[in-house]
Write a protein that holds these residues in place. Sequence first.
Motif, short mmCIF file in Angstrom:
data_model
loop_
_atom_site.label_atom_id
_atom_site.label_comp_id
_atom_site.label_asym_id
_atom_site.label_seq_id
_atom_site.Cartn_x
_atom_site.Cartn_y
_atom_site.Cartn_z
N ALA A 122 0.83 -1.20 0.00
CA ALA A 122 0.00 0.00 0.00
C ALA A 122 0.87 1.26 0.00
O ALA A 122 0.59 2.21 -0.73
N GLY A 123 1.92 1.26 0.78
CA GLY A 123 2.83 2.42 0.82
C GLY A 123 3.51 2.65 -0.52
O GLY A 123 3.61 3.78 -0.99
N LEU A 124 3.97 1.56 -1.14
CA LEU A 124 4.58 1.69 -2.47
C LEU A 124 3.55 2.18 -3.49
O LEU A 124 3.88 2.95 -4.39
N GLY A 125 2.32 1.72 -3.33
CA GLY A 125 1.26 2.19 -4.22
C GLY A 125 1.07 3.69 -4.12
O GLY A 125 0.93 4.38 -5.14
N ILE A 126 1.09 4.20 -2.91
CA ILE A 126 0.94 5.65 -2.71
C ILE A 126 2.11 6.40 -3.34
O ILE A 126 1.92 7.41 -4.03
N VAL A 127 3.32 5.88 -3.14
CA VAL A 127 4.50 6.52 -3.73
C VAL A 127 4.41 6.52 -5.26
O VAL A 127 4.67 7.53 -5.91
N LEU A 128 4.01 5.39 -5.82
CA LEU A 128 3.89 5.32 -7.28
C LEU A 128 2.79 6.26 -7.80
O LEU A 128 2.95 6.87 -8.86
N LEU A 129 1.69 6.36 -7.07
CA LEU A 129 0.65 7.31 -7.47
C LEU A 129 1.20 8.74 -7.51
O LEU A 129 0.97 9.48 -8.48
N LEU A 130 1.93 9.11 -6.49
CA LEU A 130 2.51 10.46 -6.44
C LEU A 130 3.49 10.68 -7.59
O LEU A 130 3.48 11.74 -8.24
N ILE A 131 4.32 9.68 -7.86
CA ILE A 131 5.27 9.79 -8.97
C ILE A 131 4.53 9.89 -10.31
O ILE A 131 4.88 10.71 -11.17
N GLY A 132 3.50 9.08 -10.48
CA GLY A 132 2.73 9.11 -11.72
C GLY A 132 2.06 10.45 -11.96
O GLY A 132 2.12 11.00 -13.07
N PHE A 133 1.45 10.99 -10.92
CA PHE A 133 0.82 12.31 -11.05
C PHE A 133 1.87 13.38 -11.32
O PHE A 133 1.64 14.30 -12.12
N ALA A 134 3.04 13.28 -10.68
CA ALA A 134 4.10 14.25 -10.91
C ALA A 134 4.61 14.18 -12.35
O ALA A 134 4.85 15.21 -12.98
N LEU A 135 4.76 12.97 -12.88
CA LEU A 135 5.20 12.82 -14.26
C LEU A 135 4.21 13.45 -15.24
O LEU A 135 4.60 14.15 -16.18
N ARG A 136 2.95 13.20 -15.00
CA ARG A 136 1.93 13.77 -15.91
C ARG A 136 1.89 15.29 -15.80
O ARG A 136 1.75 15.99 -16.81
N ARG A 137 2.04 15.80 -14.59
CA ARG A 137 2.05 17.25 -14.42
C ARG A 137 3.28 17.87 -15.07
O ARG A 137 3.20 18.93 -15.71
N LEU A 138 4.41 17.21 -14.92
CA LEU A 138 5.64 17.68 -15.54
C LEU A 138 5.52 17.68 -17.06
O LEU A 138 5.94 18.63 -17.73
N ALA A 139 4.91 16.64 -17.62
CA ALA A 139 4.74 16.57 -19.07
C ALA A 139 3.84 17.69 -19.56
O ALA A 139 4.10 18.31 -20.60
#
Length: 153
Positions: A122-139
């Motif tokens: 669950a913790g890794l899932g939260i981290v990956l969600l944050l990274i995914g949203f950051a990547l999309r925002r950066l793009a």
Amino acid sequence: MASTNRRTGAVPLLGLLVIIAGSALLIAGVVTYSVVSSTLAAQKITVSDDAAYFAGQQVSQPWEAYAEAMVIADHAADMAGGKTYAELPRDDPNRESVMTASFLQASLFTSVVAFGVAALAAGLGIVLLLIGFALRRLARATALADAPSPGPA
């Protein structure tokens, strides 16, 4: 400018894939934690009254399982005179009880590990969600920065 767009074009897709993976891990972790908790609760195990913590509580969480496992270890050690199951002679009348205690303790420790793995997922899932949203925002920000500005009117 075309090479920049081509390089950043994969970033939103990568972000989406990371978000999907994060969602799957988060859901799997929460579901696993819930299943382990409800399965333990269904066993109707109560933490022994002489436990250092959580005495009298029903075992449904990792800290309660750990507390009961420690009490079982203490009871087995008292019964076996401080020896482990493997150290007891085969004809010792307490050998079977100490063996059962050892199995119960191992089962409770296994549930503690299962809780930990579920929390990790669950913790890794939260981290990956944050990274995914950051990547999309950066793009998105990169695409806006690379977009041609309107000329004078």
